[in-house]
Write a protein that holds these residues in place. Structure first.
Motif, PDB file in Angstrom:
ATOM      1  N   ARG A  39       0.789  -0.929  -0.387  1.00 54.80           N
ATOM      2  CA  ARG A  39       0.180   0.149  -0.547  1.00 54.80           C
ATOM      3  C   ARG A  39       1.172   1.100   0.031  1.00 54.80           C
ATOM      4  NH1 ARG A  39      -3.237  -3.296  -0.640  1.00 54.80           N
ATOM      5  NH2 ARG A  39      -4.590  -4.013   0.383  1.00 54.80           N
ATOM      6  N   ARG A  40       0.394   2.529  -1.341  1.00 56.58           N
ATOM      7  CA  ARG A  40       0.695   3.239  -0.398  1.00 56.58           C
ATOM      8  C   ARG A  40      -0.267   4.888  -0.339  1.00 56.58           C
ATOM      9  NH1 ARG A  40       5.128   6.504  -3.673  1.00 56.58           N
ATOM     10  NH2 ARG A  40       5.161   4.809  -4.543  1.00 56.58           N
ATOM     11  N   ARG A  41       0.200   5.912   0.586  1.00 59.03           N
ATOM     12  CA  ARG A  41      -0.686   5.953   1.022  1.00 59.03           C
ATOM     13  C   ARG A  41      -0.518   7.986   1.031  1.00 59.03           C
ATOM     14  NH1 ARG A  41      -5.018   4.200   3.064  1.00 59.03           N
ATOM     15  NH2 ARG A  41      -5.417   5.678   4.455  1.00 59.03           N
ATOM     16  N   TRP A  42      -1.091   8.786   0.507  1.00 58.90           N
ATOM     17  CA  TRP A  42      -0.693   9.984   0.634  1.00 58.90           C
ATOM     18  C   TRP A  42      -1.822  10.410   1.975  1.00 58.90           C
ATOM     19  CZ3 TRP A  42      -3.628  13.669   1.675  1.00 58.90           C
ATOM     20  CH2 TRP A  42      -3.374  16.327   1.305  1.00 58.90           C
ATOM     21  N   ALA A  43      -1.097  11.643   3.047  1.00 59.53           N
ATOM     22  CA  ALA A  43      -1.711  12.150   3.925  1.00 59.53           C
ATOM     23  C   ALA A  43      -1.094  13.453   3.911  1.00 59.53           C
ATOM     24  CB  ALA A  43      -0.898  11.195   5.260  1.00 59.53           C
ATOM     25  N   GLY A  44      -2.128  14.512   4.793  1.00 60.34           N
ATOM     26  CA  GLY A  44      -2.092  15.493   4.655  1.00 60.34           C
ATOM     27  C   GLY A  44      -2.376  15.988   6.199  1.00 60.34           C
ATOM     28  N   CYS A  45      -1.443  16.700   6.645  1.00 58.25           N
ATOM     29  CA  CYS A  45      -1.260  17.595   7.747  1.00 58.25           C
ATOM     30  C   CYS A  45      -1.727  19.081   8.132  1.00 58.25           C
ATOM     31  CB  CYS A  45      -0.028  17.601   8.106  1.00 58.25           C
ATOM     32  SG  CYS A  45       1.266  15.911   8.131  1.00 58.25           S
ATOM     33  N   TYR A  51       2.967  13.688   3.498  1.00 61.14           N
ATOM     34  CA  TYR A  51       4.151  12.551   2.746  1.00 61.14           C
ATOM     35  C   TYR A  51       3.265  10.993   2.870  1.00 61.14           C
ATOM     36  CZ  TYR A  51       1.580  11.140   7.473  1.00 61.14           C
ATOM     37  OH  TYR A  51       0.765  10.715   8.652  1.00 61.14           O
ATOM     38  N   HIS A  52       3.811  10.107   2.707  1.00 65.67           N
ATOM     39  CA  HIS A  52       3.485   9.220   1.213  1.00 65.67           C
ATOM     40  C   HIS A  52       4.253   7.993   1.812  1.00 65.67           C
ATOM     41  CE1 HIS A  52       2.634  12.885  -1.518  1.00 65.67           C
ATOM     42  NE2 HIS A  52       4.299  12.695  -0.918  1.00 65.67           N
ATOM     43  N   PRO A  53       3.783   7.822   3.608  1.00 65.99           N
ATOM     44  CA  PRO A  53       3.841   6.515   3.500  1.00 65.99           C
ATOM     45  C   PRO A  53       3.412   5.288   2.738  1.00 65.99           C
ATOM     46  CG  PRO A  53       2.000   7.118   4.928  1.00 65.99           C
ATOM     47  CD  PRO A  53       1.732   8.040   4.039  1.00 65.99           C
ATOM     48  N   ARG A  54       4.547   4.405   2.955  1.00 58.19           N
ATOM     49  CA  ARG A  54       4.862   2.920   2.460  1.00 58.19           C
ATOM     50  C   ARG A  54       5.057   1.868   3.115  1.00 58.19           C
ATOM     51  NH1 ARG A  54       8.486   3.058  -2.314  1.00 58.19           N
ATOM     52  NH2 ARG A  54       7.846   1.539  -3.330  1.00 58.19           N
ATOM     53  N   VAL A  55       4.418   0.879   2.923  1.00 54.85           N
ATOM     54  CA  VAL A  55       3.823  -0.466   3.374  1.00 54.85           C
ATOM     55  C   VAL A  55       4.338  -1.667   2.946  1.00 54.85           C
ATOM     56  CG1 VAL A  55       2.725  -1.954   5.381  1.00 54.85           C
ATOM     57  CG2 VAL A  55       2.757   0.932   5.725  1.00 54.85           C
ATOM     58  N   TRP A  56       4.949  -2.430   3.396  1.00 54.39           N
ATOM     59  CA  TRP A  56       4.620  -4.361   2.293  1.00 54.39           C
ATOM     60  C   TRP A  56       4.483  -4.854   3.511  1.00 54.39           C
ATOM     61  CZ3 TRP A  56       8.440  -0.258   1.418  1.00 54.39           C
ATOM     62  CH2 TRP A  56       8.553   0.056   0.400  1.00 54.39           C
ATOM     63  N   TRP A  57       3.405  -6.058   3.671  1.00 56.43           N
ATOM     64  CA  TRP A  57       3.503  -6.475   5.025  1.00 56.43           C
ATOM     65  C   TRP A  57       2.648  -8.189   4.004  1.00 56.43           C
ATOM     66  CZ3 TRP A  57      -1.624  -8.648   5.755  1.00 56.43           C
ATOM     67  CH2 TRP A  57      -1.402 -10.296   7.459  1.00 56.43           C
ATOM     68  N   LEU A  58       3.588  -9.151   4.994  1.00 53.41           N
ATOM     69  CA  LEU A  58       3.168 -10.402   4.641  1.00 53.41           C
ATOM     70  C   LEU A  58       2.629 -11.327   5.364  1.00 53.41           C
ATOM     71  CD1 LEU A  58       7.586 -10.683   3.899  1.00 53.41           C
ATOM     72  CD2 LEU A  58       5.975 -10.833   2.489  1.00 53.41           C
ATOM     73  N   PRO A  59       1.766 -11.353   5.435  1.00 53.47           N
ATOM     74  CA  PRO A  59       0.536 -11.858   5.793  1.00 53.47           C
ATOM     75  C   PRO A  59       0.661 -13.432   6.542  1.00 53.47           C
ATOM     76  CG  PRO A  59      -0.128 -11.682   3.688  1.00 53.47           C
ATOM     77  CD  PRO A  59       0.833 -10.929   4.147  1.00 53.47           C
ATOM     78  N   ILE A  60       1.930 -14.409   6.213  1.00 52.95           N
ATOM     79  CA  ILE A  60       1.958 -15.078   6.714  1.00 52.95           C
ATOM     80  C   ILE A  60       3.037 -15.314   7.415  1.00 52.95           C
ATOM     81  CG2 ILE A  60       2.205 -17.966   6.220  1.00 52.95           C
ATOM     82  CD1 ILE A  60       1.096 -17.808   3.184  1.00 52.95           C
ATOM     83  N   THR A  61       4.030 -14.786   7.350  1.00 50.20           N
ATOM     84  CA  THR A  61       5.525 -15.183   7.946  1.00 50.20           C
ATOM     85  C   THR A  61       5.555 -13.843   9.617  1.00 50.20           C
ATOM     86  OG1 THR A  61       6.698 -14.074   5.910  1.00 50.20           O
ATOM     87  CG2 THR A  61       6.615 -16.287   6.853  1.00 50.20           C
ATOM     88  N   MET A  62       4.511 -12.574   9.043  1.00 51.54           N
ATOM     89  CA  MET A  62       4.601 -11.319   9.597  1.00 51.54           C
ATOM     90  C   MET A  62       5.276 -10.100  10.068  1.00 51.54           C
ATOM     91  SD  MET A  62       1.733 -12.283  10.576  1.00 51.54           S
ATOM     92  CE  MET A  62       0.265 -11.489  11.622  1.00 51.54           C
TER      93      MET A  62
END
Length: 95
Positions: A39-45, A51-62
């Motif tokens: 996921r890449r998000r756009w966030a405003g303050c 800012y533009h946080p990015r998340v890579w998540w491995l659901p099985i190995t956590m």
């Protein structure tokens, strides 16, 4: 305050409040020999910064990888680093 998060930001602006956030990209990305939910998000303050946080998540190995306040310019390098992860010897079992 529902839906708002304090985001520590260094520099002259100090601490700001995230006032809006939306997912702008979703899909799957390689993390080593595994495939991560991405996921890449756009966030405003409240001070007008974004800012533009990015998340890579491995659901099985956590494990997850998060870039929180990086500008988009090093995205390709971060993608190469994530794709180069070595999971040999990692079972993902919590102990």
């Amino acid at each position: 305050m529902a839906g708002r998060r304090l985001v520590p930001r260094g520099g002259p602006r100090g601490t700001t409040l995230t006032t809006s956030s939306t997912t702008v990209e979703r899909g799957f990305r390689p993390v080593g020999s595994k495939t991560a939910d991405y996921r890449r998000r756009w966030a405003g303050c409240d001070n007008g910064s974004t800012y533009h946080p990015r998340v890579w998540w491995l659901p099985i190995t956590m494990p997850s990888i998060v870039t929180f306040t990086m500008p988009p310019s090093p995205d390709a390098a971060v993608d190469r680093i994530a794709a180069s992860f070595d999971f040999s010897g990692y079972s993902g079992v919590r102990g």
